[in-house]
Design an enzyme around this catalytic site. Structure first.
Site, PDB file in Angstrom:
ATOM      1  N   ARG A 208      39.009  54.281 -53.198  1.00 40.43           N
ATOM      2  CA  ARG A 208      40.234  53.460 -53.256  1.00 40.43           C
ATOM      3  C   ARG A 208      40.117  52.341 -54.295  1.00 40.43           C
ATOM      4  O   ARG A 208      40.983  52.197 -55.173  1.00 40.43           O
ATOM      5  CB  ARG A 208      40.510  52.844 -51.868  1.00 40.43           C
ATOM      6  CG  ARG A 208      41.089  53.830 -50.865  1.00 40.43           C
ATOM      7  CD  ARG A 208      41.082  53.231 -49.490  1.00 40.43           C
ATOM      8  NE  ARG A 208      39.714  53.064 -49.029  1.00 40.43           N
ATOM      9  CZ  ARG A 208      39.194  53.676 -47.961  1.00 40.43           C
ATOM     10  NH1 ARG A 208      39.942  54.449 -47.227  1.00 40.43           N
ATOM     11  NH2 ARG A 208      37.939  53.485 -47.618  1.00 40.43           N
ATOM     12  N   ILE A 209      39.034  51.550 -54.209  1.00 39.48           N
ATOM     13  CA  ILE A 209      38.941  50.386 -55.105  1.00 39.48           C
ATOM     14  C   ILE A 209      38.628  50.830 -56.537  1.00 39.48           C
ATOM     15  O   ILE A 209      39.244  50.350 -57.497  1.00 39.48           O
ATOM     16  CB  ILE A 209      37.903  49.372 -54.577  1.00 39.48           C
ATOM     17  CG1 ILE A 209      38.349  48.849 -53.204  1.00 39.48           C
ATOM     18  CG2 ILE A 209      37.738  48.210 -55.558  1.00 39.48           C
ATOM     19  CD1 ILE A 209      37.311  48.025 -52.457  1.00 39.48           C
TER      20      ILE A 209
ATOM     21  N   ARG B  46      28.312  46.151 -53.080  1.00 41.94           N
ATOM     22  CA  ARG B  46      27.292  45.544 -52.223  1.00 41.94           C
ATOM     23  C   ARG B  46      26.077  45.222 -53.088  1.00 41.94           C
ATOM     24  O   ARG B  46      25.699  46.007 -53.958  1.00 41.94           O
ATOM     25  CB  ARG B  46      26.867  46.501 -51.097  1.00 41.94           C
ATOM     26  CG  ARG B  46      27.861  46.602 -49.937  1.00 41.94           C
ATOM     27  CD  ARG B  46      27.915  45.327 -49.099  1.00 41.94           C
ATOM     28  NE  ARG B  46      28.823  45.433 -47.974  1.00 41.94           N
ATOM     29  CZ  ARG B  46      30.123  45.117 -48.003  1.00 41.94           C
ATOM     30  NH1 ARG B  46      30.675  44.681 -49.117  1.00 41.94           N
ATOM     31  NH2 ARG B  46      30.865  45.220 -46.913  1.00 41.94           N
TER      32      ARG B  46
ATOM     33  N   GLU C 136      22.231  38.438 -49.560  1.00 43.95           N
ATOM     34  CA  GLU C 136      23.122  37.272 -49.553  1.00 43.95           C
ATOM     35  C   GLU C 136      23.199  36.652 -48.151  1.00 43.95           C
ATOM     36  O   GLU C 136      22.993  37.356 -47.171  1.00 43.95           O
ATOM     37  CB  GLU C 136      24.530  37.672 -50.046  1.00 43.95           C
ATOM     38  CG  GLU C 136      25.251  38.687 -49.168  1.00 43.95           C
ATOM     39  CD  GLU C 136      26.603  39.110 -49.749  1.00 43.95           C
ATOM     40  OE1 GLU C 136      26.671  39.521 -50.916  1.00 43.95           O
ATOM     41  OE2 GLU C 136      27.587  39.044 -48.986  1.00 43.95           O
TER      42      GLU C 136
ATOM     43  N   HIS D  90      31.177  36.305 -52.622  1.00 44.04           N
ATOM     44  CA  HIS D  90      31.722  37.435 -51.851  1.00 44.04           C
ATOM     45  C   HIS D  90      33.176  37.167 -51.407  1.00 44.04           C
ATOM     46  O   HIS D  90      33.450  37.033 -50.219  1.00 44.04           O
ATOM     47  CB  HIS D  90      30.832  37.738 -50.628  1.00 44.04           C
ATOM     48  CG  HIS D  90      30.997  39.149 -50.133  1.00 44.04           C
ATOM     49  ND1 HIS D  90      29.989  39.860 -49.525  1.00 44.04           N
ATOM     50  CD2 HIS D  90      32.066  39.984 -50.141  1.00 44.04           C
ATOM     51  CE1 HIS D  90      30.420  41.060 -49.182  1.00 44.04           C
ATOM     52  NE2 HIS D  90      31.694  41.158 -49.550  1.00 44.04           N
TER      53      HIS D  90
HETATM   54  P1  NAP Z   1      36.027  54.324 -50.570  1.00 46.18           P
HETATM   55  O1  NAP Z   1      37.479  54.553 -50.755  1.00 46.18           O
HETATM   56  O2  NAP Z   1      35.322  54.996 -49.440  1.00 46.18           O
HETATM   57  O3  NAP Z   1      35.303  54.683 -51.952  1.00 46.18           O
HETATM   58  C1  NAP Z   1      33.934  54.817 -52.100  1.00 46.18           C
HETATM   59  C2  NAP Z   1      33.685  55.915 -53.106  1.00 46.18           C
HETATM   60  O4  NAP Z   1      32.284  55.976 -53.353  1.00 46.18           O
HETATM   61  C3  NAP Z   1      34.121  57.289 -52.653  1.00 46.18           C
HETATM   62  O5  NAP Z   1      34.930  57.839 -53.658  1.00 46.18           O
HETATM   63  C4  NAP Z   1      32.820  58.066 -52.538  1.00 46.18           C
HETATM   64  O6  NAP Z   1      32.882  59.403 -52.962  1.00 46.18           O
HETATM   65  C5  NAP Z   1      31.933  57.343 -53.504  1.00 46.18           C
HETATM   66  N1  NAP Z   1      30.525  57.530 -53.196  1.00 46.18           N
HETATM   67  C6  NAP Z   1      29.905  57.389 -52.003  1.00 46.18           C
HETATM   68  N2  NAP Z   1      28.594  57.654 -52.142  1.00 46.18           N
HETATM   69  C7  NAP Z   1      28.393  57.968 -53.439  1.00 46.18           C
HETATM   70  C8  NAP Z   1      27.269  58.325 -54.195  1.00 46.18           C
HETATM   71  N3  NAP Z   1      26.065  58.451 -53.635  1.00 46.18           N
HETATM   72  N4  NAP Z   1      27.415  58.570 -55.512  1.00 46.18           N
HETATM   73  C9  NAP Z   1      28.635  58.470 -56.092  1.00 46.18           C
HETATM   74  N5  NAP Z   1      29.762  58.137 -55.422  1.00 46.18           N
HETATM   75  C10 NAP Z   1      29.633  57.881 -54.109  1.00 46.18           C
HETATM   76  O7  NAP Z   1      35.723  52.772 -50.389  1.00 46.18           O
HETATM   77  P2  NAP Z   1      36.525  51.525 -51.016  1.00 46.18           P
HETATM   78  O8  NAP Z   1      37.597  51.123 -50.102  1.00 46.18           O
HETATM   79  O9  NAP Z   1      36.847  51.847 -52.430  1.00 46.18           O
HETATM   80  O10 NAP Z   1      35.366  50.415 -50.950  1.00 46.18           O
HETATM   81  C11 NAP Z   1      34.155  50.578 -51.662  1.00 46.18           C
HETATM   82  C12 NAP Z   1      33.141  49.523 -51.265  1.00 46.18           C
HETATM   83  O11 NAP Z   1      33.524  48.267 -51.806  1.00 46.18           O
HETATM   84  C13 NAP Z   1      33.046  49.243 -49.752  1.00 46.18           C
HETATM   85  O12 NAP Z   1      32.183  50.171 -49.114  1.00 46.18           O
HETATM   86  C14 NAP Z   1      32.497  47.829 -49.704  1.00 46.18           C
HETATM   87  O13 NAP Z   1      31.089  47.860 -49.620  1.00 46.18           O
HETATM   88  C15 NAP Z   1      32.911  47.232 -51.034  1.00 46.18           C
HETATM   89  N6  NAP Z   1      33.916  46.151 -50.873  1.00 46.18           N
HETATM   90  C16 NAP Z   1      33.585  44.888 -51.259  1.00 46.18           C
HETATM   91  C17 NAP Z   1      34.517  43.864 -51.176  1.00 46.18           C
HETATM   92  C18 NAP Z   1      34.184  42.467 -51.594  1.00 46.18           C
HETATM   93  O14 NAP Z   1      34.644  41.529 -50.956  1.00 46.18           O
HETATM   94  N7  NAP Z   1      33.440  42.270 -52.658  1.00 46.18           N
HETATM   95  C19 NAP Z   1      35.802  44.117 -50.653  1.00 46.18           C
HETATM   96  C20 NAP Z   1      36.091  45.414 -50.271  1.00 46.18           C
HETATM   97  C21 NAP Z   1      35.147  46.431 -50.384  1.00 46.18           C
HETATM   98  P3  NAP Z   1      33.670  60.589 -52.196  1.00 46.18           P
HETATM   99  O15 NAP Z   1      35.122  60.243 -52.391  1.00 46.18           O
HETATM  100  O16 NAP Z   1      33.273  61.799 -52.904  1.00 46.18           O
HETATM  101  O17 NAP Z   1      33.246  60.506 -50.773  1.00 46.18           O
HETATM  102  C1  GLV Z   2      34.060  43.360 -48.022  1.00 52.04           C
HETATM  103  O1  GLV Z   2      33.026  43.255 -48.591  1.00 52.04           O
HETATM  104  C2  GLV Z   2      34.428  44.502 -47.239  1.00 52.04           C
HETATM  105  O2  GLV Z   2      33.607  45.429 -47.125  1.00 52.04           O
HETATM  106  O3  GLV Z   2      35.534  44.495 -46.702  1.00 52.04           O
END
Ligand code: NAP
Ligand code: GLV
Length: 322
Positions: free
Chosen positions: A159-160, A239, A268, A286
């Site tokens: 998604r992101i 992360r 962190e 964060h």
């Molecule tokens: P998401 O939609 O689940 O996207 C994660 C992507 O990573 C998926 O497309 C997945 O592939 C891919 N992936 C997983 N393992 C992998 C690997 N070993 N090699 C390559 N690709 C891999 O999650 P999201 O909503 O985008 O969020 C992503 C991450 O951002 C969260 O898990 C969180 O840790 C972080 N985050 C941080 C903040 C912040 O405040 N800084 C805020 C929100 C989220 P597939 O589609 O093939 O399964």
């Molecule tokens: C933020 O880091 C989240 O995973 O929502």
């Protein structure tokens, strides 16, 4: 039936608390202005029906074992769930939910803020002005890197990652991505799926969007840093533990990385002091999802998940146990 109790491990936006109260639940707030330590959390979950937690809470097996048999659901106010032992929750029959989707755009926006801030040296320039050091316009002052038309490499096209790619269209950037599977939406955006070494070697900006798992821990290790194109900029809003911090610091010192924009850190809130000494680092605490509307929506979603489960309905946003 006796009143059900929901533990809220740390202050959340009021809207979430109101949803719980309206559903007739007693809300027990962590009375301290800090998060629970693991032992305290294990004590606090003993006599509650549900828990609303945050990404910093150590929801380990010990905590989950203390929560059963009464606790039915743990709702985290986050998308990432690397702080929760899902296998233990599954074995113990506790549902775990998160808040997918609602924080995608806020986090993608912050990723762009870091790309622009690192490339154009905004942190350094702002510190310079505040220090009263500016003596007037200068042709050679704070020369940075272009963002437009440079190659963007996205690691993890979920998604992101996809929302970050969408924003790149306005900057005319070629996009590479590395993910476990083909992503039709990325193809539509003109992005090309490549193996990780190719992405590292060809990208001017490398942006991390994978979750932290056993497979992604230290994905950017010493070998990966050797493959990074000299002068690239690294952005991490995923992360901290996806990146080996010692290697990152070395790469920032040697010029292998021109800069790093970081919202998250391994271990962190501690941040290595060597990292903070570097002018080519933009360091944030964060705040990826930290907009008023996003945090309200996250609190709402967590509360709605609790209400659903405690009312005997399926969770709205269950995290699959695997
Ligand atoms: P998401 O939609 O689940 O996207 C994660 C992507 O990573 C998926 O497309 C997945 O592939 C891919 N992936 C997983 N393992 C992998 C690997 N070993 N090699 C390559 N690709 C891999 O999650 P999201 O909503 O985008 O969020 C992503 C991450 O951002 C969260 O898990 C969180 O840790 C972080 N985050 C941080 C903040 C912040 O405040 N800084 C805020 C929100 C989220 P597939 O589609 O093939 O399964
Ligand atoms: C933020 O880091 C989240 O995973 O929502």
């Amino acid at each position: 039936m006796s009143e059900m109790t929901v533990l809220v491990t740390r202050m959340i936006p009021e809207i979430g608390v109101r949803i719980l109260q309206k559903a007739g639940f007693r809300v027990r707030m962590n009375p301290q202005a800090r998060q629970y330590r693991e032992g305290e959390l294990a004590d606090a979950v003993k006599d509650v029906d549900a828990v609303i937690c945050q990404l910093t809470d150590p929801v380990r097996r010990r905590v989950l074992e203390a929560a059963v048999p009464r606790c039915k659901v743990i709702a985290t106010c986050a998308i990432g769930f690397d702080n929760i032992d899902l296998q233990a929750a599954n074995e113990l029959g506790i549902v775990v939910t998160n808040t997918p989707g609602v924080l995608t755009n806020a986090t993608a926006d912050l990723t762009w803020a870091l790309m622009l801030a690192t490339a154009r040296r905004l942190g350094e320039a702002e510190r310079f002005v505040r220090a009263g050091a500016w003596r007037g316009w200068g042709m050679l002052q704070f020369l940075g890197a272009d963002v437009h038309a440079r190659t963007l490499g996205i690691i993890g096209a979920g998604r992101i990652g996809t929302a970050v790619a969408r924003r790149a269209a306005g900057f005319d950037m070629p996009i590479l991505y590395h993910s476990r599977s083909d992503k039709p939406e990325m193809t539509k955006l003109g992005a090309k799926r490549v193996p990780l070494p190719e992405l590292l070697g060809q990208s001017d900006f490398i942006s991390l969007h994978v979750p932290l798992t056993d497979n992604t821990r230290y994905l950017l290790n010493a070998d990966a840093f050797q493959q990074i194109r000299r002068g690239a900029i690294l952005i991490n809003t995923a992360r901290g533990a996806i990146v080996d911090h010692a290697e990152m610091i070395e790469a920032l010192r040697s010029g292998r990385l021109a800069a790093a924009g970081l919202d998250v850190y391994d271990g962190e809130p501690a941040i290595p002091k060597e990292l903070l000494e570097l002018d080519n680092v933009v360091a944030l605490p964060h705040i990826g999802s930290a907009t008023v509307s996003t945090r309200n929506r996250m609190a709402e979603m967590a509360a709605e998940n609790v209400v659903s489960v405690l009312h005997g309905k399926p969770p709205i946003n269950p995290i699959p146990p695997d």
